[in-house]
Design a protein around this motif. Sequence first.
Motif: not given
Length: 203
Positions: A147-151, A129-131, A101-106, A184-189
């Motif tokens: 399975k992809v979880f995208l924010t 997160f914020h891709a 599995n992978v966790i990535g931010y931006s 709700k908070f822009g590009h923030q995690l």
Amino acid sequence: MTNYILKEGDSSLAPILVLHSTGGDEHQLVPLAEELFPNHPFLSIRGRISEQGINRYFKLKGPGFTKENFDLVSLEKEAQWLTKEVERLGQHYQLNLSKLNVIGYSNGANMALYMQLKGLFKFEKILAFHAMQLTEVGRPVLSDESKVFLTHADNDPIVSRENLEELSTDLEKTKCQLEIFKAKFGHQLSDEEISAAKKWLAK
Ligand code: MLT
């Protein structure tokens, strides 16, 4: 030399690849990996591009995170490098890469999705997160069990709504199971998306 952190964890659990954002490093998302996947083995790898001391997974051609500034030659080269490093380190530490599995931010999320869409790696679950879509992927590789979880946040100064739609279209072509969480908070995690990610994982 590759900078990375390996946590052995419980080898019966799926291993997690952890990819930081622009300016982060292999330590940045360790607390998040531990929160989302307690006891799982994880491998957190630092991008090998450093631009004015800022770590990334591929080069920029100019200032600003726009498609014109993404160096696609570097993106492809670094995606190949990262894939080889994941395979090399995964074998060395006997990680079950077929369950990765992978966790990535931006920047890290962008790299993870690029690897998946291009068929370089098949991740089981992707938490992105914020891709954003870095470039058009004409024919994304099928990965129908992924399975992809995208924010995304509508007030994100980097990822526009149009870009989110382009990325979602690419992902839908792969037939993966996609869930998009509206933050709700822009590009923030943010805490709310981390809670949403936990709920998604618990499904
Ligand atoms: C970032 O903040 O790093 C952006 O999401 C875009 C990129 O991958 O450069």
